[in-house]
Design an enzyme around this catalytic site. Structure first.
Site, PDB file in Angstrom:
ATOM      1  N   SER A  12      26.875  18.968  -5.414  1.00  0.00           N
ATOM      2  CA  SER A  12      26.538  20.335  -5.821  1.00  0.00           C
ATOM      3  C   SER A  12      27.722  21.280  -5.620  1.00  0.00           C
ATOM      4  CB  SER A  12      25.352  20.847  -4.998  1.00  0.00           C
ATOM      5  OG  SER A  12      25.730  20.925  -3.634  1.00  0.00           O
ATOM      6  N   TYR A  43      21.657  22.608  -4.149  1.00  0.00           N
ATOM      7  CA  TYR A  43      20.606  21.693  -4.608  1.00  0.00           C
ATOM      8  C   TYR A  43      19.454  21.614  -3.587  1.00  0.00           C
ATOM      9  CZ  TYR A  43      23.533  19.324  -8.236  1.00  0.00           C
ATOM     10  OH  TYR A  43      24.291  18.983  -9.330  1.00  0.00           O
ATOM     11  N   GLY A  44      19.810  21.769  -2.333  1.00  0.00           N
ATOM     12  CA  GLY A  44      18.884  21.401  -1.253  1.00  0.00           C
ATOM     13  C   GLY A  44      17.621  22.224  -1.183  1.00  0.00           C
ATOM     14  N   CYS A  75      26.196  13.227  -2.670  1.00  0.00           N
ATOM     15  CA  CYS A  75      25.259  14.279  -2.264  1.00  0.00           C
ATOM     16  C   CYS A  75      23.967  13.593  -1.846  1.00  0.00           C
ATOM     17  CB  CYS A  75      25.015  15.200  -3.458  1.00  0.00           C
ATOM     18  SG  CYS A  75      23.728  16.420  -3.184  1.00  0.00           S
ATOM     19  N   ASN A  76      23.518  13.861  -0.636  1.00  0.00           N
ATOM     20  CA  ASN A  76      22.288  13.237  -0.142  1.00  0.00           C
ATOM     21  C   ASN A  76      21.073  13.711  -0.942  1.00  0.00           C
ATOM     22  OD1 ASN A  76      22.987  11.859   2.679  1.00  0.00           O
ATOM     23  ND2 ASN A  76      24.239  13.674   2.429  1.00  0.00           N
ATOM     24  N   THR A  77      21.053  14.999  -1.276  1.00  0.00           N
ATOM     25  CA  THR A  77      19.900  15.567  -1.984  1.00  0.00           C
ATOM     26  C   THR A  77      19.790  14.948  -3.386  1.00  0.00           C
ATOM     27  OG1 THR A  77      20.477  17.636  -0.846  1.00  0.00           O
ATOM     28  CG2 THR A  77      18.770  17.755  -2.541  1.00  0.00           C
ATOM     29  N   CYS A 189      24.036  15.912   5.318  1.00  0.00           N
ATOM     30  CA  CYS A 189      24.391  16.586   4.067  1.00  0.00           C
ATOM     31  C   CYS A 189      25.910  16.498   4.001  1.00  0.00           C
ATOM     32  CB  CYS A 189      23.928  18.039   4.110  1.00  0.00           C
ATOM     33  SG  CYS A 189      24.668  19.113   2.857  1.00  0.00           S
ATOM     34  N   HIS A 191      28.091  18.376   2.973  1.00  0.00           N
ATOM     35  CA  HIS A 191      28.824  19.602   3.334  1.00  0.00           C
ATOM     36  C   HIS A 191      29.083  19.685   4.851  1.00  0.00           C
ATOM     37  CE1 HIS A 191      27.755  21.087  -0.687  1.00  0.00           C
ATOM     38  NE2 HIS A 191      28.499  22.160  -0.486  1.00  0.00           N
TER      39      HIS A 191
HETATM   40  N1  DGL Z   1      25.944  18.296  -0.300  1.00  0.00           N
HETATM   41  C1  DGL Z   1      24.588  18.116  -0.631  1.00  0.00           C
HETATM   42  C2  DGL Z   1      23.893  17.073   0.225  1.00  0.00           C
HETATM   43  O1  DGL Z   1      24.543  16.167   0.705  1.00  0.00           O
HETATM   44  C3  DGL Z   1      23.690  19.265  -0.970  1.00  0.00           C
HETATM   45  C4  DGL Z   1      24.030  20.652  -0.564  1.00  0.00           C
HETATM   46  C5  DGL Z   1      23.211  21.624  -1.355  1.00  0.00           C
HETATM   47  O2  DGL Z   1      23.617  21.885  -2.485  1.00  0.00           O
HETATM   48  O3  DGL Z   1      22.163  22.071  -0.866  1.00  0.00           O
HETATM   49  O4  DGL Z   1      22.711  17.092   0.389  1.00  0.00           O
END
Ligand code: DGL
Length: 259
Positions: A12, A43-44, A75-77, A189, A191
């Site tokens: 994201s 995204y989350g 990205c985990n989400t 996440c 980030h």
């Molecule tokens: N970096 C993303 C993750 O690993 C999502 C961050 C976001 O956009 O909320 O979930």
């Protein structure tokens, strides 16, 4: 040759750079195209269908514009929402997803208590529930949805990063290395590794911080090797694409990856 084509990677926003960093260390000759969907972040805190629609659209874009040979969903989400859909739609494309590092954390913890910080979307997903169920009995997991933290990191808003890290770690009782205490924190996440210094300062050296970059990079190597797609002679170039602010992405790449 197929193996000369780049690997696509998306998130994201800048979070996926924590995965790209590990990928470049593991696969220095590979070329990459990094897609930041900052125009649609975070995204989350969005509906799952929004995140899966974006993931499917980005996969098509990277295939059509860059002829990628494989895709890393950094990205985990997005992995939780869409990895199965992307794989079903592109059956010949090797797709690598990420997931919060619960398994490594369960192996590392000495107290048997682990905190998992991730987005609301990741923690609410069926994929995360299955992961947690598979580890039942191996460790106790305390889950903390961290609204706003990815956005604060994305915007490089350091005071807000500090405030939110303090708030969310305070919600967890209690960190430490004594019996019943939490000695391991999963940064679930992509980030959050960019706030690792803040977590370390807040929690002290006893608490281990766990992220997923290195295992994901090893998995990518195994998958590419198995499919004859490893490129030992590329130039290690990264191309950038974003739906957000290109300058901000370049600044983050310079800061976190020295690119
Ligand atoms: N970096 C993303 C993750 O690993 C999502 C961050 C976001 O956009 O909320 O979930």
């Amino acid at each position: 040759m197929d193996r000369d084509r780049p690997i696509g990677i998306f998130d994201s926003g800048v979070g996926g750079l924590s995965i790209l960093r590990a990928l470049r260390a593991e696969l220095p000759a590979e070329d990459f195209v990094y897609f930041s969907d900052a125009g649609h972040a975070p995204y989350g805190e969005r509906e799952e269908s929004f995140v899966s629609d974006r993931s499917l659209a980005i996969a098509v874009d990277l295939l059509e514009q860059h002829r990628i040979k494989s895709l890393v969903i950094a990205c985990n989400t997005a992995t939780a929402a869409a990895v199965h859909l992307v794989r079903a739609r592109h059956i010949h494309l090797p797709v690598i997803g990420v997931e919060p590092a619960l398994k490594p954390a369960a192996a590392l913890t000495k107290t048997g208590h682990v905190a998992v910080l991730a987005t609301r979307g990741t923690l609410a997903s069926a994929k995360f529930k299955a992961l947690q169920d598979a580890l039942r009995g191996q460790a106790e997991f305390v889950l903390v949805p961290c609204d706003g933290l990815a956005a604060a990191i994305e915007n490089d808003d350091q005071p807000q990063v500090r405030t939110l890290c303090a708030r969310y770690t305070k919600e967890v009782c209690c960190f430490g290395s004594g019996p019943g205490e939490i000695d391991t924190l999963v940064m679930g996440c992509t980030h959050y590794p960019f706030a690792a210094d803040v977590f370390r300062e807040l929690l002290g050296p006893e608490v281990q911080l766990v992220e997923t970059g290195v295992p994901v990079a090893r998995q990518a190597r195994r998958l590419l090797e198995a499919q004859g797609l490893l490129n030992p002679a590329g130039s290690g170039q990264v191309r950038w694409q974003t739906t957000g602010d290109e300058q901000a992405l370049r600044a983050a790449a310079a800061r976190w990856l020295g690119l």
